[in-house]
Design a protein around this motif. Sequence first.
Motif, mmCIF file in Angstrom:
data_model
loop_
_atom_site.group_PDB
_atom_site.id
_atom_site.type_symbol
_atom_site.label_atom_id
_atom_site.label_comp_id
_atom_site.label_asym_id
_atom_site.label_seq_id
_atom_site.Cartn_x
_atom_site.Cartn_y
_atom_site.Cartn_z
ATOM 1 N N GLU A 180 0.834 -1.213 0.000
ATOM 2 C CA GLU A 180 0.000 0.000 0.000
ATOM 3 C C GLU A 180 0.867 1.261 0.000
ATOM 4 O OE1 GLU A 180 -3.554 2.090 2.676
ATOM 5 O OE2 GLU A 180 -2.646 0.191 3.298
ATOM 6 N N LYS A 181 1.914 1.259 0.815
ATOM 7 C CA LYS A 181 2.811 2.410 0.886
ATOM 8 C C LYS A 181 3.580 2.580 -0.418
ATOM 9 C CE LYS A 181 4.906 5.821 2.971
ATOM 10 N NZ LYS A 181 4.155 7.046 3.337
ATOM 11 N N GLU A 184 1.276 4.091 -3.009
ATOM 12 C CA GLU A 184 1.081 5.516 -2.746
ATOM 13 C C GLU A 184 2.276 6.337 -3.225
ATOM 14 O OE1 GLU A 184 0.910 8.397 1.185
ATOM 15 O OE2 GLU A 184 0.018 6.398 1.315
ATOM 16 N N GLU A 189 -1.817 8.640 -5.033
ATOM 17 C CA GLU A 189 -3.015 8.344 -4.245
ATOM 18 C C GLU A 189 -4.221 7.998 -5.114
ATOM 19 O OE1 GLU A 189 -3.543 11.800 -1.922
ATOM 20 O OE2 GLU A 189 -1.763 11.486 -0.689
ATOM 21 N N ASN A 190 -4.210 8.400 -6.383
ATOM 22 C CA ASN A 190 -5.368 8.166 -7.245
ATOM 23 C C ASN A 190 -5.378 6.783 -7.887
ATOM 24 O OD1 ASN A 190 -6.586 10.759 -6.932
ATOM 25 N ND2 ASN A 190 -4.997 11.612 -8.252
#
Length: 227
Positions: A180-181, A184, A189-190
Motif C-alpha cells: 500500500e505504501k 502511494e 493516491e489516485n
Amino acid sequence: MGQYLVYLVEDEQNLSEVLKAYLEKEGWEVRVFNDGDAARDAIEDKPHLWILDIMLPGTDGYQLLKGIKENGDTPVIFISARDQDLDRVLGLEMGSDDYLAKPFLPQELIIRAKKLINRVYGSASQDQKKIELNQYLIDPVGRTVVDSEVSEEEIVDLTTKEMDLILLLTGEIGKAFSREKIIEHVWGENYFGSERAVDDVVRRVRKKMPRIHLETLYGYGYRVLSS
C-alpha cells in the motif's frame, strides 16, 4: 520545481491557450499541439510531462499514450469530456499517471501536474547523497543508477516507476514497506488498480539489478537489505 518541459495536446484552442498560460506561470516551458499527428511526431522529444486530451483530430489520446509509454515512461495526465469512468479505467490501465474529467478548473490541473512532477522529478532534495550498494551507485538527485561492476559509465535502464521504487527502498535500507505504501509513493493516491503492479515492478528491478537484495515480506511488502 525548476524548469520543466510540458507538452500539452488539446484541440480546443481557447482551452489550450488558457492552460498554457497557467502552466507557464509555474515557470515551465510549454509546447502546445492541436492535433494528435503533430504530437505523435514529437514523442521522441521526451518532455518531462505530457497532458493529453483523449478526443483529438488524427491520432487520438489512447494511441499517443501507447506510443509515449513504448518510448519510455514519461508521466502522462489524461483529460477527457467523454465517459469519465471508462476513460479513467482505460487510461490508467494503459499507463497514464493521472486523469482529469472536463470541465475542470485550470488550477486543478496545475495542482495535479505539480504533484506528479514533484513525485517523479523533485522528490529528492539537492543535499541527498548518492547511495553505494553492492556496486550500484544510486543518485537520488540525478535519478540514475550506475552499475560500477560493469563500468563507471554503465547506467541501468530503469523506468520512472522502477526508479521510484528503488529510491524509496534504498532511501531507508532495512525498512519494510507495505505494498500500500509503495503504491502511494510510486503510483500516487489516485491509483486504484491491483497491488500486483508492485510485484511486476519488483520483478523487473530484480532482473535489471540482480545484486540488490530486495526481500519479499510475504503478505506485507518489500525491503532492501544492505547485503
